[in-house]
Scaffold this motif. Structure first.
Motif, PDB file in Angstrom:
ATOM      1  N   ILE A  50       0.823  -1.210   0.000  1.00  0.00           N
ATOM      2  CA  ILE A  50       0.000   0.000   0.000  1.00  0.00           C
ATOM      3  C   ILE A  50       0.862   1.268   0.000  1.00  0.00           C
ATOM      4  O   ILE A  50       0.574   2.225  -0.724  1.00  0.00           O
ATOM      5  CB  ILE A  50      -0.955  -0.003   1.223  1.00  0.00           C
ATOM      6  CG1 ILE A  50      -2.017  -1.099   1.043  1.00  0.00           C
ATOM      7  CG2 ILE A  50      -1.586   1.359   1.432  1.00  0.00           C
ATOM      8  CD1 ILE A  50      -3.038  -0.848  -0.045  1.00  0.00           C
ATOM      9  N   THR A  51       1.938   1.265   0.775  1.00  0.00           N
ATOM     10  CA  THR A  51       2.785   2.471   0.819  1.00  0.00           C
ATOM     11  C   THR A  51       3.323   2.808  -0.574  1.00  0.00           C
ATOM     12  O   THR A  51       3.359   3.980  -0.970  1.00  0.00           O
ATOM     13  CB  THR A  51       3.950   2.274   1.803  1.00  0.00           C
ATOM     14  OG1 THR A  51       3.417   1.792   3.034  1.00  0.00           O
ATOM     15  CG2 THR A  51       4.703   3.571   2.049  1.00  0.00           C
ATOM     16  N   ASP A  52       3.728   1.773  -1.311  1.00  0.00           N
ATOM     17  CA  ASP A  52       4.235   2.028  -2.669  1.00  0.00           C
ATOM     18  C   ASP A  52       3.147   2.644  -3.547  1.00  0.00           C
ATOM     19  O   ASP A  52       3.405   3.563  -4.333  1.00  0.00           O
ATOM     20  CB  ASP A  52       4.723   0.726  -3.316  1.00  0.00           C
ATOM     21  CG  ASP A  52       5.985   0.198  -2.648  1.00  0.00           C
ATOM     22  OD1 ASP A  52       6.709   1.011  -2.042  1.00  0.00           O
ATOM     23  OD2 ASP A  52       6.232  -1.010  -2.728  1.00  0.00           O
ATOM     24  N   GLY A 115      -1.247   5.110   4.731  1.00  0.00           N
ATOM     25  CA  GLY A 115      -1.278   3.648   4.776  1.00  0.00           C
ATOM     26  C   GLY A 115      -1.326   3.156   6.216  1.00  0.00           C
ATOM     27  O   GLY A 115      -2.127   2.289   6.587  1.00  0.00           O
ATOM     28  N   GLU A 116      -0.472   3.728   7.050  1.00  0.00           N
ATOM     29  CA  GLU A 116      -0.425   3.359   8.462  1.00  0.00           C
ATOM     30  C   GLU A 116      -1.644   3.903   9.198  1.00  0.00           C
ATOM     31  O   GLU A 116      -2.213   3.242  10.062  1.00  0.00           O
ATOM     32  CB  GLU A 116       0.853   3.929   9.103  1.00  0.00           C
ATOM     33  CG  GLU A 116       2.061   3.008   9.073  1.00  0.00           C
ATOM     34  CD  GLU A 116       2.679   2.836   7.697  1.00  0.00           C
ATOM     35  OE1 GLU A 116       2.288   3.568   6.762  1.00  0.00           O
ATOM     36  OE2 GLU A 116       3.532   1.950   7.535  1.00  0.00           O
ATOM     37  N   TYR A 117      -2.024   5.125   8.832  1.00  0.00           N
ATOM     38  CA  TYR A 117      -3.165   5.772   9.500  1.00  0.00           C
ATOM     39  C   TYR A 117      -4.416   4.894   9.384  1.00  0.00           C
ATOM     40  O   TYR A 117      -5.063   4.562  10.382  1.00  0.00           O
ATOM     41  CB  TYR A 117      -3.376   7.146   8.849  1.00  0.00           C
ATOM     42  CG  TYR A 117      -4.613   7.875   9.292  1.00  0.00           C
ATOM     43  CD1 TYR A 117      -4.655   8.507  10.535  1.00  0.00           C
ATOM     44  CD2 TYR A 117      -5.737   7.959   8.471  1.00  0.00           C
ATOM     45  CE1 TYR A 117      -5.801   9.189  10.947  1.00  0.00           C
ATOM     46  CE2 TYR A 117      -6.875   8.642   8.859  1.00  0.00           C
ATOM     47  CZ  TYR A 117      -6.904   9.252  10.107  1.00  0.00           C
ATOM     48  OH  TYR A 117      -8.030   9.919  10.506  1.00  0.00           O
ATOM     49  N   SER A 183      12.144   7.450   7.332  1.00  0.00           N
ATOM     50  CA  SER A 183      12.498   6.834   6.053  1.00  0.00           C
ATOM     51  C   SER A 183      11.767   5.492   5.942  1.00  0.00           C
ATOM     52  O   SER A 183      11.151   5.035   6.906  1.00  0.00           O
ATOM     53  CB  SER A 183      14.013   6.657   5.951  1.00  0.00           C
ATOM     54  OG  SER A 183      14.481   5.932   7.062  1.00  0.00           O
ATOM     55  N   ARG A 184      11.843   4.876   4.782  1.00  0.00           N
ATOM     56  CA  ARG A 184      11.088   3.637   4.531  1.00  0.00           C
ATOM     57  C   ARG A 184      11.378   2.592   5.619  1.00  0.00           C
ATOM     58  O   ARG A 184      12.500   2.473   6.097  1.00  0.00           O
ATOM     59  CB  ARG A 184      11.436   3.061   3.157  1.00  0.00           C
ATOM     60  CG  ARG A 184      10.995   3.881   1.961  1.00  0.00           C
ATOM     61  CD  ARG A 184       9.496   4.106   1.862  1.00  0.00           C
ATOM     62  NE  ARG A 184       8.654   2.935   1.853  1.00  0.00           N
ATOM     63  CZ  ARG A 184       8.167   2.340   0.766  1.00  0.00           C
ATOM     64  NH1 ARG A 184       8.484   2.796  -0.414  1.00  0.00           N
ATOM     65  NH2 ARG A 184       7.350   1.312   0.868  1.00  0.00           N
ATOM     66  N   GLY A 185      10.362   1.872   5.964  1.00  0.00           N
ATOM     67  CA  GLY A 185      10.507   0.866   7.023  1.00  0.00           C
ATOM     68  C   GLY A 185      10.453   1.473   8.417  1.00  0.00           C
ATOM     69  O   GLY A 185      10.750   0.820   9.413  1.00  0.00           O
TER      70      GLY A 185
HETATM   71  N1  ASP Z   1       4.884   1.387   5.322  1.00  0.00           N
HETATM   72  C1  ASP Z   1       6.165   1.987   5.388  1.00  0.00           C
HETATM   73  C2  ASP Z   1       7.064   1.391   4.322  1.00  0.00           C
HETATM   74  O1  ASP Z   1       6.634   0.564   3.549  1.00  0.00           O
HETATM   75  C3  ASP Z   1       6.768   1.933   6.729  1.00  0.00           C
HETATM   76  C4  ASP Z   1       6.908   0.574   7.351  1.00  0.00           C
HETATM   77  O2  ASP Z   1       6.348  -0.382   6.878  1.00  0.00           O
HETATM   78  O3  ASP Z   1       7.598   0.459   8.349  1.00  0.00           O
HETATM   79  O4  ASP Z   1       8.197   1.774   4.229  1.00  0.00           O
END
Ligand code: ASP
Length: 437
Positions: A50-52, A115-117, A183-185
């Motif tokens: 989803i984030t992408d 996405g997280e929200y 940042s990502r992740g």
């Molecule tokens: N959803 C974000 C990402 O894909 C953050 C995460 O998953 O930690 O980077």
């Protein structure tokens, strides 16, 4: 009562079935009071995150290309989860508002953070926990760096008022209220911040692997799982490429002495890997793990009475500095020194650097070894146990692997060997077999 903070990564909340597993895990232990979800990740190989998709929506708007179709994919995914779980939450109005804001040119950070929200709203509804928007607690300064002090204060204050809560990962806000992501992740970081602020007994990081393995499973078949590892060992292994956690996620909990337990949502009975601060509680006479990376170049420089020339090393290093090339390792002997460089930073500068070293440092010889791989064998046990190094080298020799470079860091928890790239996989397997099999 002890508090556990549990963060669930993208694959753990990718669909309704995964959400059910999360619910069972959380409700199985009442100390799991603060829950941090990522956005839905991949359900299978080749699936999208989803984030992408959110980043893509933003890019479409920037180029004035319609993004309705893309947004529909996001909407369907969330509504499917809500529907399948029979939840009471009405997600449509949230989705509408988000779509409208993105269409009007909302910032990339706002867009990505949704996405997280949305996942936070869903999970809070599923668990019957309070939803807390991190925009009110996780603060960034005007340079975009986390304002750790203020954040800690706010998270502590806010969470004290709620026995159980879901806090979406990955984002917070600037002082002016603008949404800002890590940042990502970065949901890993959110979890760590929350764990530190509430003084958690443990920070559980739920993902799709049962913690860390002693070696890369793409190289070694069925490597053993690491039960306990110190933060320092983890740092050495992840620098060499073994990644499960976001690098920055370690700092808040490490500082507070809170262990991180990496767990597998799909295998909740497996105790995973515990990352701890204190090496004393690891009584191991063997190694903790092996990790390695390819694509290094070594420049080996030899000069008679090198140690008498007190500016020699400085001149070499300043040549690399001027060329903006970082040095990864610097093993040295009496009359020689090797510079180990990550090829990613070399950018066709090798010939220029060698020429400058020749001209400015006048070495007796200078040789370049491209295509090197570095392998780190890591473990606190190495300091206390005789014969670890011998075993390492013997394992490589038995398999006819030529060691081109050796570097034992001063931390003494790490021995790095350089081998030719062609020997990389074979060498990792040989070391593993030497210690484990
Ligand atoms: N959803 C974000 C990402 O894909 C953050 C995460 O998953 O930690 O980077």
């Amino acid at each position: 009562m002890d508090i556990k903070v549990a963060k669930f990564g993208g694959s753990s909340v990718a669909d309704a079935n995964q959400f059910r597993k999360v619910r069972d895990i959380v409700l199985a232990d009442e100390s799991r009071r603060y829950i941090v979800p990522s956005a839905p990740g991949k359900r299978y190989g080749g699936d999208y995150k989803i984030t992408d998709l959110l980043y893509l929506c933003h890019a479409h708007v920037q180029h004035s290309v319609p993004f309705d179709q893309m947004f529909d994919m996001i909407r369907d995914r969330y509504l499917g989860i809500v529907d399948e779980l029979n939840l009471t939450i009405e997600l449509e109005p949230y989705l509408e508002e988000i779509k409208e804001k993105i269409a009007k040119g909302a910032s990339v950070d706002y867009t990505a953070s949704r996405g997280e929200y949305l996942n936070g709203l869903i999970l809070a509804n599923l668990l019957d926990y309070t939803f807390i928007d991190p925009k009110d607690m996780i603060l960034f300064d005007e340079f975009g760096a986390l304002d750790a002090e203020k954040t800690k204060e706010l998270v502590e204050k806010c969470l004290m008022e709620h026995k159980c809560a879901v806090i979406p990962g990955f984002y917070g806000a600037m002082a002016n209220g603008d949404i800002k992501t890590f940042s990502r992740g970065g949901s890993d970081i959110t979890g760590s911040i929350v764990a530190q602020a509430v003084g958690a007994k443990v920070y559980e990081n739920w993902t799709d692997v049962s913690g860390f393995l002693m070696a890369d499973p793409r190289i070694v078949e069925n490597p053993k799982q690491i039960e306990k590892i110190t933060y320092q060992e983890l740092r050495e292994l992840s620098y060499m490429g073994a990644t499960v956690l976001h690098e920055e996620a370690v700092f808040p909990v490490r500082e507070a002495g809170i262990p991180i337990n990496v767990r597998n949502t799909n295998e909740p009975d497996n105790r995973g890997t515990m990352i701890i601060r204190d090496k004393e509680s690891i009584h191991s006479d063997t190694i903790t793990g092996i990790a390695g990376r390819k694509d290094f170049t070594v420049i080996a420089i030899q000069k008679n009475r090198m140690n008498a020339d007190i500016s020699f090393v400085r001149r070499i290093l300043s040549i690399l500095e001027v060329n903006s090339v970082p040095v990864e390792h610097l093993p040295s002997g009496i009359d020689n020194i090797s510079i180990v460089i990550d090829d990613a930073y070399l950018d066709n500068k090798l010939n220029k650097i060698v020429k400058e070293i020749r001209e400015q440092c006048k070495p007796d010889s200078i040789e370049v070894y491209p295509n090197m791989a570095l392998i780190a064998t890591v473990g606190h046990g190495m300091v206390y146990t005789r014969g670890v190094a011998a075993k390492l080298f013997a394992s490589l020799a038995e398999d006819n692997i030529n060691i081109r470079m050796i570097d034992q860091g001063s931390s003494e928890i790490n021995i790095i060997v350089g081998v030719e790239t062609n020997d990389f996989e074979k060498a990792v397997q040989a070391i593993y077999d030497g210690f484990v099999e």
